[in-house]
Write a protein that holds these residues in place. Structure first.
Motif, PDB file in Angstrom:
ATOM      1  N   ILE B 320      -8.260 -54.939 -21.457  1.00  0.00           N
ATOM      2  CA  ILE B 320      -7.826 -54.897 -23.022  1.00  0.00           C
ATOM      3  C   ILE B 320      -9.219 -54.436 -23.800  1.00  0.00           C
ATOM      4  O   ILE B 320      -9.130 -53.326 -24.513  1.00  0.00           O
ATOM      5  CB  ILE B 320      -7.343 -56.060 -23.715  1.00  0.00           C
ATOM      6  N   PHE B 321     -10.360 -54.975 -23.400  1.00  0.00           N
ATOM      7  CA  PHE B 321     -11.591 -54.647 -24.012  1.00  0.00           C
ATOM      8  C   PHE B 321     -11.947 -53.313 -23.690  1.00  0.00           C
ATOM      9  O   PHE B 321     -12.428 -52.405 -24.357  1.00  0.00           O
ATOM     10  CB  PHE B 321     -12.810 -55.612 -23.490  1.00  0.00           C
ATOM     11  N   ALA B 322     -11.965 -52.675 -22.245  1.00  0.00           N
ATOM     12  CA  ALA B 322     -12.454 -51.366 -21.868  1.00  0.00           C
ATOM     13  C   ALA B 322     -11.477 -50.278 -22.655  1.00  0.00           C
ATOM     14  O   ALA B 322     -12.067 -49.328 -22.671  1.00  0.00           O
ATOM     15  CB  ALA B 322     -12.275 -51.176 -20.480  1.00  0.00           C
ATOM     16  N   SER B 323     -10.231 -50.543 -23.060  1.00  0.00           N
ATOM     17  CA  SER B 323      -9.483 -49.525 -23.707  1.00  0.00           C
ATOM     18  C   SER B 323      -9.370 -49.990 -25.496  1.00  0.00           C
ATOM     19  O   SER B 323      -8.485 -49.275 -26.173  1.00  0.00           O
ATOM     20  CB  SER B 323      -8.012 -49.640 -23.236  1.00  0.00           C
ATOM     21  N   GLY B 324     -10.382 -50.935 -25.589  1.00  0.00           N
ATOM     22  CA  GLY B 324     -10.226 -51.377 -27.196  1.00  0.00           C
ATOM     23  C   GLY B 324     -11.312 -50.606 -27.880  1.00  0.00           C
ATOM     24  O   GLY B 324     -11.840 -49.765 -27.467  1.00  0.00           O
ATOM     25  N   ARG B 325     -11.009 -50.966 -29.257  1.00  0.00           N
ATOM     26  CA  ARG B 325     -11.839 -50.082 -30.305  1.00  0.00           C
ATOM     27  C   ARG B 325     -13.271 -50.225 -30.152  1.00  0.00           C
ATOM     28  O   ARG B 325     -13.997 -48.892 -30.178  1.00  0.00           O
ATOM     29  CB  ARG B 325     -11.711 -50.785 -31.684  1.00  0.00           C
ATOM     30  N   ASP B 326     -13.903 -51.142 -29.653  1.00  0.00           N
ATOM     31  CA  ASP B 326     -15.391 -51.238 -29.729  1.00  0.00           C
ATOM     32  C   ASP B 326     -15.891 -50.342 -28.275  1.00  0.00           C
ATOM     33  O   ASP B 326     -16.870 -49.508 -28.373  1.00  0.00           O
ATOM     34  CB  ASP B 326     -16.048 -52.630 -29.056  1.00  0.00           C
ATOM     35  N   ALA B 327     -15.066 -50.274 -27.242  1.00  0.00           N
ATOM     36  CA  ALA B 327     -15.449 -49.388 -26.044  1.00  0.00           C
ATOM     37  C   ALA B 327     -15.211 -47.998 -26.412  1.00  0.00           C
ATOM     38  O   ALA B 327     -15.786 -47.222 -26.068  1.00  0.00           O
ATOM     39  CB  ALA B 327     -14.395 -49.716 -24.760  1.00  0.00           C
ATOM     40  N   ALA B 328     -14.050 -47.810 -27.234  1.00  0.00           N
ATOM     41  CA  ALA B 328     -13.682 -46.351 -27.650  1.00  0.00           C
ATOM     42  C   ALA B 328     -14.944 -45.743 -28.480  1.00  0.00           C
ATOM     43  O   ALA B 328     -15.273 -44.712 -28.350  1.00  0.00           O
ATOM     44  CB  ALA B 328     -12.606 -46.464 -28.709  1.00  0.00           C
ATOM     45  N   VAL B 329     -15.478 -46.649 -29.276  1.00  0.00           N
ATOM     46  CA  VAL B 329     -16.754 -46.300 -30.133  1.00  0.00           C
ATOM     47  C   VAL B 329     -17.746 -45.721 -29.160  1.00  0.00           C
ATOM     48  O   VAL B 329     -18.604 -44.570 -29.482  1.00  0.00           O
ATOM     49  CB  VAL B 329     -17.191 -47.283 -31.087  1.00  0.00           C
ATOM     50  N   ILE B 330     -17.874 -46.651 -28.072  1.00  0.00           N
ATOM     51  CA  ILE B 330     -19.293 -46.243 -27.288  1.00  0.00           C
ATOM     52  C   ILE B 330     -18.789 -44.979 -26.476  1.00  0.00           C
ATOM     53  O   ILE B 330     -19.736 -44.068 -26.317  1.00  0.00           O
ATOM     54  CB  ILE B 330     -19.269 -47.541 -25.969  1.00  0.00           C
ATOM     55  N   GLN B 331     -17.653 -44.649 -26.083  1.00  0.00           N
ATOM     56  CA  GLN B 331     -17.303 -43.427 -25.554  1.00  0.00           C
ATOM     57  C   GLN B 331     -17.351 -42.242 -26.581  1.00  0.00           C
ATOM     58  O   GLN B 331     -17.971 -41.290 -25.870  1.00  0.00           O
ATOM     59  CB  GLN B 331     -15.566 -43.684 -24.958  1.00  0.00           C
ATOM     60  N   ALA B 332     -16.950 -42.519 -27.550  1.00  0.00           N
ATOM     61  CA  ALA B 332     -17.078 -41.357 -28.420  1.00  0.00           C
ATOM     62  C   ALA B 332     -18.627 -40.873 -28.543  1.00  0.00           C
ATOM     63  O   ALA B 332     -18.730 -39.833 -28.516  1.00  0.00           O
ATOM     64  CB  ALA B 332     -16.557 -41.871 -29.809  1.00  0.00           C
ATOM     65  N   ARG B 333     -19.188 -41.627 -28.906  1.00  0.00           N
ATOM     66  CA  ARG B 333     -20.787 -41.553 -28.964  1.00  0.00           C
ATOM     67  C   ARG B 333     -21.265 -40.984 -28.095  1.00  0.00           C
ATOM     68  O   ARG B 333     -22.411 -39.807 -28.204  1.00  0.00           O
ATOM     69  CB  ARG B 333     -21.710 -42.795 -29.295  1.00  0.00           C
ATOM     70  N   SER B 334     -20.916 -41.129 -26.654  1.00  0.00           N
ATOM     71  CA  SER B 334     -21.675 -40.598 -25.600  1.00  0.00           C
ATOM     72  C   SER B 334     -21.210 -39.286 -25.434  1.00  0.00           C
ATOM     73  O   SER B 334     -21.759 -38.440 -24.702  1.00  0.00           O
ATOM     74  CB  SER B 334     -21.309 -41.248 -24.250  1.00  0.00           C
ATOM     75  N   GLY B 335     -20.158 -38.756 -26.148  1.00  0.00           N
ATOM     76  CA  GLY B 335     -19.406 -37.501 -26.043  1.00  0.00           C
ATOM     77  C   GLY B 335     -18.765 -36.805 -24.668  1.00  0.00           C
ATOM     78  O   GLY B 335     -18.177 -35.715 -24.900  1.00  0.00           O
ATOM     79  N   ALA B 336     -18.766 -37.945 -24.042  1.00  0.00           N
ATOM     80  CA  ALA B 336     -18.016 -37.744 -22.700  1.00  0.00           C
ATOM     81  C   ALA B 336     -16.687 -37.315 -22.662  1.00  0.00           C
ATOM     82  O   ALA B 336     -16.274 -36.385 -22.232  1.00  0.00           O
ATOM     83  CB  ALA B 336     -18.328 -38.739 -21.699  1.00  0.00           C
ATOM     84  N   VAL B 337     -16.054 -38.144 -23.529  1.00  0.00           N
ATOM     85  CA  VAL B 337     -14.336 -37.806 -23.695  1.00  0.00           C
ATOM     86  C   VAL B 337     -13.963 -38.445 -24.829  1.00  0.00           C
ATOM     87  O   VAL B 337     -14.613 -38.862 -25.693  1.00  0.00           O
ATOM     88  CB  VAL B 337     -13.677 -38.731 -22.556  1.00  0.00           C
ATOM     89  N   GLY B 347     -16.678 -40.198 -33.803  1.00  0.00           N
ATOM     90  CA  GLY B 347     -17.957 -40.111 -33.193  1.00  0.00           C
ATOM     91  C   GLY B 347     -17.986 -39.145 -32.137  1.00  0.00           C
ATOM     92  O   GLY B 347     -19.103 -38.431 -31.952  1.00  0.00           O
ATOM     93  N   TRP B 348     -16.984 -38.825 -31.476  1.00  0.00           N
ATOM     94  CA  TRP B 348     -16.968 -37.539 -30.462  1.00  0.00           C
ATOM     95  C   TRP B 348     -17.112 -36.390 -31.244  1.00  0.00           C
ATOM     96  O   TRP B 348     -18.134 -35.561 -30.648  1.00  0.00           O
ATOM     97  CB  TRP B 348     -15.480 -37.552 -29.971  1.00  0.00           C
ATOM     98  N   LEU B 349     -16.729 -36.009 -32.457  1.00  0.00           N
ATOM     99  CA  LEU B 349     -16.728 -34.770 -33.103  1.00  0.00           C
ATOM    100  C   LEU B 349     -18.159 -34.924 -33.577  1.00  0.00           C
ATOM    101  O   LEU B 349     -18.847 -33.584 -33.526  1.00  0.00           O
ATOM    102  CB  LEU B 349     -15.836 -34.883 -34.283  1.00  0.00           C
ATOM    103  N   ASP B 350     -18.730 -35.931 -33.999  1.00  0.00           N
ATOM    104  CA  ASP B 350     -20.237 -35.796 -34.583  1.00  0.00           C
ATOM    105  C   ASP B 350     -21.098 -35.617 -33.511  1.00  0.00           C
ATOM    106  O   ASP B 350     -22.268 -34.954 -33.733  1.00  0.00           O
ATOM    107  CB  ASP B 350     -20.553 -37.364 -35.339  1.00  0.00           C
TER     108      ASP B 350
END
Lengths: 310, 414
Positions: B320-337, B347-350
């Motif tokens: 639940i955590f890995a698919s949750g909001r906080d994890a999503a923000v981490i993924q977006a910032r990394s630019g990976a997906v 965050g991904w767009l930025d």
């Protein structure tokens, strides 16, 4: 052997230690236990389960249902299976064509007086290199547009081909890599065979006026035949099991040649791990085992005609 | 025999990898969860997510493992059968049915309900991909849609206007022809035999379907055939490298080498294309061209758990955590997906402002879930055998479509 030791009168050494070093045959079994456990766990047990699964319909997970010889009848009627078998047979034939090359090279290396070990290392390097790395490099060499092979051919005025993307050439292209990769081992075995030929035979035949070529066919080849036989048997077995070269060199989303270039073990992999059809894959494995057994048996029968034991 | 040994050695390595993946309580009473993935690119983000989770749950240790893609699925399957599978792992829609049907996945329906997770935060099309009778076997981690990756420099050189959101198939085909310059070794487009980024999209754009409402193959309908013809025509025009060329050098590599001006594919290439300094200023993004309608495939990875885990409660919390909001923000910032969680995509767009990546986020509005039916791995494996002759111009698309349709139905009937 074990009972012999146990029933023979105790020797001084054992008596001196007081308890008797080999009190019962059980010790012997204990000694071979590690090897035996490995053999049973890694070979016998998997073989038995595979054999059992080949008569079942096994889903990806969970127990299977007994379906008799259904997998085998489906296999025999499956054009993809026969094609894979033909591809494996062709690959094996190509690798056997490489054996004369190995014999000649081994003989040439024996002629070298200095740096013989250096040559052996050079030929042995592909054997100890990661097959995946080797395959990647050959993928570049065979690349239809930017590959080294086609570049060399173009300088010679020959039209290049898409060696690993055109089913006309794939097995041949992979076969050449297979020969190159197995050359090192074959040279070691054949080189040892050459060294065991007594040099006085050459001296005597030279006195009788035999030339180099005649010596090669009348002395070297017959006396090398036991080594050659060993190399042939090993080559056929390993060639029939070839999987990695196809897996790395041909697997690409757009490789339309892959469908026509699958070897028998590749088909096995696909059935077992991509399509989750374990029963069918098990049947393939059993059939492959039988093919290898028959091929090896035939070779042992035929050896009487050409292998020379002094 | 040597090949056999190698194969055996590879199998041994796989088993070892799977074995090390088995979760267990550490000596200090800590719970250890393993999390298997196949992407090196995403490893830093996954580790950051694991760390963020550990901070909130001091008693749990999450270990991220990266398995190479070719071995990922065989490792997972062998591990699940041998009860040594990783606790948490990435799941794909075409593999999902076999695992769900085989009871290998942890049912987290109740845990999700208790945790009060808002399912509306995820793209419905992605949730639908993993729906089994209303049960939840994981939550979406990310999603991907398709668009046109194009090379502005090649468009400028050929004097062709960039693709825009009003483009139709005819515009794309005409542009591809104009962009093709055999003398320079440049093609207008890469037209590989590609389901997700290629012909599935055009089949739906033409109003067709891959699998019909009755659950049988529908790839031989007139609409679906015209969807296939979009690609075969590009080959007939000589606007694309041949399939053989695309086999030796994959389409994305051709695009990165600036040999093709357009490549229709997924958002998942963004980071790799952005990482190429020489290429970066030339890359543009536009929506896929439309025919009867707009359409793009959508797919996404599911964070799933192993049913045989020793720690089902902790595992459900982690999923639940890995698919949750906080994890999503981490993924977006990394630019990976592109993370699946609502409103975290900015965050991904930025992360890659030079690319017009909003195209991929907007595409969710007209996205269609990747068609999955029956033994999908089996019938998609036949794709090349049946469709390649059409791509190579050896057989009309309609004939190839009918033959493939029949083959799909045979697999589905098994």
């Amino acid at each position: 052997m074990i009972t012999d030791v146990a029933s023979s009168p105790p020797r001084r050494r054992t008596r001196r230690r007081g308890g008797g070093l080999l009190p019962s045959p059980g010790w012997g079994y204990l000694m071979i236990a590690p090897a035996l456990v490995g053999l049973v766990a890694l070979y016998v047990w998997p073989f038995l389960t595979t054999f059992g699964k080949s008569f079942m319909d096994v889903p990806a997970f969970g127990p299977g249902t007994f379906t008799g010889v259904d997998n085998y009848t489906e296999l025999l009627g499956d054009e993809r299976f026969w094609q894979a078998l033909r591809n494996s047979a062709l690959y094996t034939a190509i690798l056997l064509l490489g054996l004369p090359v190995a014999v000649v090279l081994a003989a040439l290396i024996e002629q070298v007086s200095r740096g013989r070990a250096g040559y052996r290392v050079l030929f042995f390097l592909p054997v100890v290199t990661l097959p995946v790395a080797v395959s990647m490099v050959w993928r570049f060499i065979y690349n239809g547009d930017f590959g080294l092979l086609n570049y060399v051919l173009s300088r010679l005025g020959v039209d290049g081909q898409y060696w690993v993307a055109d089913a006309t050439f794939t097995i041949w292209a992979v076969g050449v890599v297979g020969i190159w990769m197995s050359l090192g081992i074959n040279l070691i075995i054949l080189g040892a065979g050459l060294q065991s030929i007594p040099p006085d035979l050459y001296e005597a035949s030279a006195l009788d006026g035999a030339g180099r070529v005649r010596q090669f066919f009348r002395i070297t080849l017959p006396l090398l035949s036991p080594s050659l036989f060993l190399v042939t048997v090993l080559t056929v077995i390993s060639a029939l099991q070839m999987f990695d070269l196809i897996f790395v060199m041909l697997r690409s989303v757009n490789n339309t040649a892959l469908a026509d270039s699958k070897t028998i073990v590749y088909l096995f992999y696909e059935k077992a791990f991509v399509e989750f059809d374990q029963g069918y894959a098990a049947a393939i494995a059993i059939v492959l085992l039988m093919v290898i057994m028959v091929a090896t048996l035939v070779q042992f029968r035929l050896q009487r005609r050409w292998v020379f034991y002094d | 025999m040597r090949h056999g040994k190698r194969w055996a050695a590879a199998a041994a390595v796989l088993v070892t990898l799977a074995a090390t993946g088995c979760g267990g309580a550490g000596g200090d009473g800590k719970v250890t969860l393993s999390y298997a993935t196949w992407s090196d690119d995403q490893k830093p983000a996954m580790e950051a997510i694991a760390k963020a989770f550990e901070e909130k749950h001091p008693g749990i240790d999450v270990q991220v493992q990266v398995l190479p893609w070719p071995e990922y699925w065989s490792t997972l399957q062998v591990g699940a059968a041998g009860r040594t599978a990783p606790d948490a792992f990435w799941m794909l829609a075409d593999q999902f049915p076999a695992y769900a049907k085989g009871n290998q996945l942890l049912d987290i329906t109740d845990a999700v309900k208790t945790a009060g997770v808002d399912l509306a935060a995820y793209p419905k099309a992605v949730l639908d991909l993993y729906d089994v009778d209303g049960k939840l076997f994981g939550l979406p981690k990310d999603f991907d849609t398709n668009g046109i990756w194009f090379n502005k420099a090649l468009f400028d050189k050929a004097g062709v206007a960039y693709p825009n959101e009003n483009w139709t198939w005819d515009d794309a085909r005409a542009a591809a022809r104009k962009l093709t310059n055999p003398a320079a070794g440049v093609w207008g487009i890469a037209a590989p035999l590609d389901r997700q980024g290629g012909y599935y999209n055009s089949i739906y754009q033409a109003g067709g379907r891959v699998i019909g409402a009755d659950g049988r193959a529908a790839i031989d309908s007139p609409e679906a055939i015209s969807g296939l013809e979009f690609w075969t025509q590009l080959h007939a025009d000589g606007s694309s490298p041949t399939l053989k060329q695309l086999s030796d050098t994959e389409a994305v590599q051709m695009f990165m080498d600036q040999k093709v001006a357009m490549y229709f594919s997924g958002s998942f290439w963004a980071q790799r294309l952005y990482g190429d300094q020489a290429l970066r200023p030339h890359v543009g993004v536009a929506p896929l061209p439309k025919a009867k309608q707009r359409a793009t495939m959508i797919s996404g990875i599911l964070n799933a758990g192993y049913a045989g885990t020793k720690h089902p409660k902790e595992l459900a919390e982690f999923l639940i955590f890995a698919s949750g909001r906080d994890a999503a923000v981490i993924q977006a910032r990394s630019g990976a997906v592109l993370p699946a969680y609502r409103d975290t995509q900015q965050g991904w767009l930025d992360a890659m402002p030079e690319f017009n990546l909003k195209v991929f986020v907007d595409a969710v509005d007209y996205a269609v879930p990747l068609p999955i039916a029956g033994d999908a791995a089996k019938w998609t494996g036949l794709e090349s055998q049946y469709l390649a002759p059409a791509w190579e111009g050896k057989q009309p698309a309609a004939e190839a479509a009918r033959a493939y349709n029949k083959a799909i139905n045979e697999v589905l009937a098994q």
